[in-house]
Design a protein around this motif. Structure first.
Motif, PDB file in Angstrom:
ATOM      1  N   ALA A  53       0.827  -1.204   0.000  1.00  0.00           N
ATOM      2  CA  ALA A  53       0.000   0.000   0.000  1.00  0.00           C
ATOM      3  C   ALA A  53       0.864   1.260   0.000  1.00  0.00           C
ATOM      4  O   ALA A  53       0.565   2.237  -0.699  1.00  0.00           O
ATOM      5  CB  ALA A  53      -0.934  -0.014   1.215  1.00  0.00           C
ATOM      6  N   GLU A  57       0.864   4.348  -2.723  1.00  0.00           N
ATOM      7  CA  GLU A  57       0.607   5.730  -2.292  1.00  0.00           C
ATOM      8  C   GLU A  57       1.758   6.651  -2.685  1.00  0.00           C
ATOM      9  O   GLU A  57       1.538   7.812  -3.061  1.00  0.00           O
ATOM     10  CB  GLU A  57       0.397   5.751  -0.780  1.00  0.00           C
ATOM     11  CG  GLU A  57      -0.882   5.046  -0.360  1.00  0.00           C
ATOM     12  CD  GLU A  57      -0.884   4.674   1.117  1.00  0.00           C
ATOM     13  OE1 GLU A  57      -0.060   5.219   1.875  1.00  0.00           O
ATOM     14  OE2 GLU A  57      -1.706   3.831   1.504  1.00  0.00           O
ATOM     15  N   ARG A  62      -3.762   3.941  -5.626  1.00  0.00           N
ATOM     16  CA  ARG A  62      -4.377   3.115  -4.607  1.00  0.00           C
ATOM     17  C   ARG A  62      -4.667   1.746  -5.217  1.00  0.00           C
ATOM     18  O   ARG A  62      -4.743   1.600  -6.441  1.00  0.00           O
ATOM     19  CB  ARG A  62      -5.681   3.736  -4.081  1.00  0.00           C
ATOM     20  CG  ARG A  62      -5.491   5.093  -3.378  1.00  0.00           C
ATOM     21  CD  ARG A  62      -4.698   4.948  -2.087  1.00  0.00           C
ATOM     22  NE  ARG A  62      -4.597   6.189  -1.325  1.00  0.00           N
ATOM     23  CZ  ARG A  62      -3.675   7.128  -1.511  1.00  0.00           C
ATOM     24  NH1 ARG A  62      -2.759   6.977  -2.462  1.00  0.00           N
ATOM     25  NH2 ARG A  62      -3.643   8.201  -0.743  1.00  0.00           N
ATOM     26  N   LEU A  90      -6.319   0.336   5.800  1.00  0.00           N
ATOM     27  CA  LEU A  90      -6.342   0.414   4.327  1.00  0.00           C
ATOM     28  C   LEU A  90      -7.494   1.304   3.858  1.00  0.00           C
ATOM     29  O   LEU A  90      -7.333   2.135   2.958  1.00  0.00           O
ATOM     30  CB  LEU A  90      -6.494  -0.983   3.732  1.00  0.00           C
ATOM     31  CG  LEU A  90      -5.259  -1.878   3.741  1.00  0.00           C
ATOM     32  CD1 LEU A  90      -5.631  -3.302   3.355  1.00  0.00           C
ATOM     33  CD2 LEU A  90      -4.204  -1.325   2.772  1.00  0.00           C
ATOM     34  N   HIS A  95      -7.767   3.023   0.073  1.00  0.00           N
ATOM     35  CA  HIS A  95      -7.737   1.822  -0.757  1.00  0.00           C
ATOM     36  C   HIS A  95      -9.110   1.147  -0.758  1.00  0.00           C
ATOM     37  O   HIS A  95      -9.933   1.371   0.139  1.00  0.00           O
ATOM     38  CB  HIS A  95      -6.675   0.847  -0.230  1.00  0.00           C
ATOM     39  CG  HIS A  95      -5.284   1.412  -0.314  1.00  0.00           C
ATOM     40  ND1 HIS A  95      -4.532   1.367  -1.463  1.00  0.00           N
ATOM     41  CD2 HIS A  95      -4.530   2.060   0.616  1.00  0.00           C
ATOM     42  CE1 HIS A  95      -3.359   1.950  -1.237  1.00  0.00           C
ATOM     43  NE2 HIS A  95      -3.337   2.387   0.009  1.00  0.00           N
TER      44      HIS A  95
END
Length: 251
Positions: A53, A57, A62, A90, A95
Motif C-alpha cells: 500500500a 501511495e 491506490r 487500508l 484503498h
C-alpha cells in the motif's frame, strides 16, 4: 492419494474457468482510450499493507485488497494476515476493500455460498466497509458456473487469473488478471504487460499476495513491486482500484 486429488482438483478448476470464459454470455464492451492498470492483493498479508500500500501511495495510486475475514490475524509459517485494524487502516488510506469469501475455500466446495458471503460482509462492515464490498476475487482463482447467479446479485465484478489483458468483449464476472509471483526475475519482467496495454489500451489487472524482502512463491519484493508501479505510471497508465476503474469505464 492426496497429490492425485490435488491434480484432479486443479484440472476441474482449469476446465471450469475455461468453460466460463468461452461460453458465458454476460459480456460488457470494454472501450478506453487510456490504458488502465489495477494492482490487487489476495488474502492480504501484513506486508501488503505495510509495503504494498505504501508503494502505491508513494506514486499517487491506490489498490484493491480482497479480504477473507476468516483469515484475519492468522499467523502462518511464512506470512501473517492483516487484522481488522489493518483492514480499517487500508480503508482510511483510500484503498478499496473487496470480498474474497469468509472461509477462503474454493467456490465449488460451498454448500451454501450465500451464507459465507453474508458472513464476510458482516466482518467487513465491522471494520468500516460500508456500503458492502462490490468487487470479488475467487479464492485460488477458481470460478464455478453454478455460483454465477449468486455472485451477479452481489458484485459488480469477479476477478480470476487467466494471464491476459481485459479488452473488447469482457465478462465482468470473470475478469482476467496477471499474477506477480516468484521467481523474482519473472516478476521484474512483467513490465512487458504494461508495454502491451500502453500500446493498445485496455484494462490490465495485476494480482499478488505478499510484498516482502523474502517473499513467498506468491509474492514479490518491495523493489520489484515499486518497479512495476513506477513503470505503469511513467508509461502514462491510469492506475486505479478496481471500483474506480469500473466507474471510469461507465460499467
Amino acid at each position: 492419494m492426496l497429490n492425485e486429488e490435488s491434480k484432479i482438483g486443479a484440472l476441474i478448476d482449469r476446465l471450469a474457468n475455461r468453460a466460463i470464459w468461452k461460453l458465458a454470455r454476460a459480456r460488457r464492451r470494454l472501450e478506453t482510450d487510456v490504458p488502465l492498470v489495477s494492482f490487487t492483493f489476495d488474502d492480504v498479508p501484513d506486508s501488503a499493507l505495510h509495503d504494498g500500500a505504501a508503494i502505491l501511495e508513494k506514486h499517487g495510486a491506490r489498490g484493491t485488497f480482497y479480504i477473507a475475514g476468516g483469515l484475519a490475524g492468522q499467523v502462518e509459517r511464512d506470512r501473517t494476515l492483516i487484522t481488522s485494524e489493518g483492514c480499517g487502516e487500508l480503508l482510511a488510506r483510500g484503498h478499496e476493500i473487496g470480498c474474497h469469501t469468509y472461509s477462503h475455500r474454493r467456490i465449488r466446495d460451498f454448500g451454501r455460498l450465500g451464507g459465507d458471503l453474508d458472513r464476510n460482509a458482516d466482518y467487513l462492515k465491522s471494520v468500516g466497509v460500508s456500503p458492502p464490498a462490490t468487487n470479488f476475487a475467487f479464492p485460488y482463482n477458481a470460478a464455478w458456473p453454478l455460483a454465477r447467479a449468486e455472485l451477479r446479485r452481489r458484485y459488480r465484478t469477479c476477478r480470476a487469473g487467466g494471464e491476459a489483458i481485459n479488452r473488447g468483449s469482457v465478462d465482468p464476472l470473470m475478469l482476467r488478471a496477471v499474477e506477480i509471483r516468484q521467481p523474482e526475475q519473472d516478476a521484474w519482467a512483467l513490465t512487458r504487460w504494461i508495454d502491451d496495454v500502453a500500446a493498445q489500451p485496455g484494462w490490465l489487472i495485476f494480482f499478488t499476495h505478499d510484498i516482502a524482502p523474502r517473499p513467498t512463491p506468491y509474492g514479490c519484493t518491495p523493489k520489484t513491486f515499486e518497479h512495476l508501479v513506477r513503470y505503469a505510471v511513467e508509461k502514462g497508465c491510469c492506475v486505479l482500484p478496481v471500483d474506480h476503474a469500473l466507474d471510469r469505464l461507465n460499467w
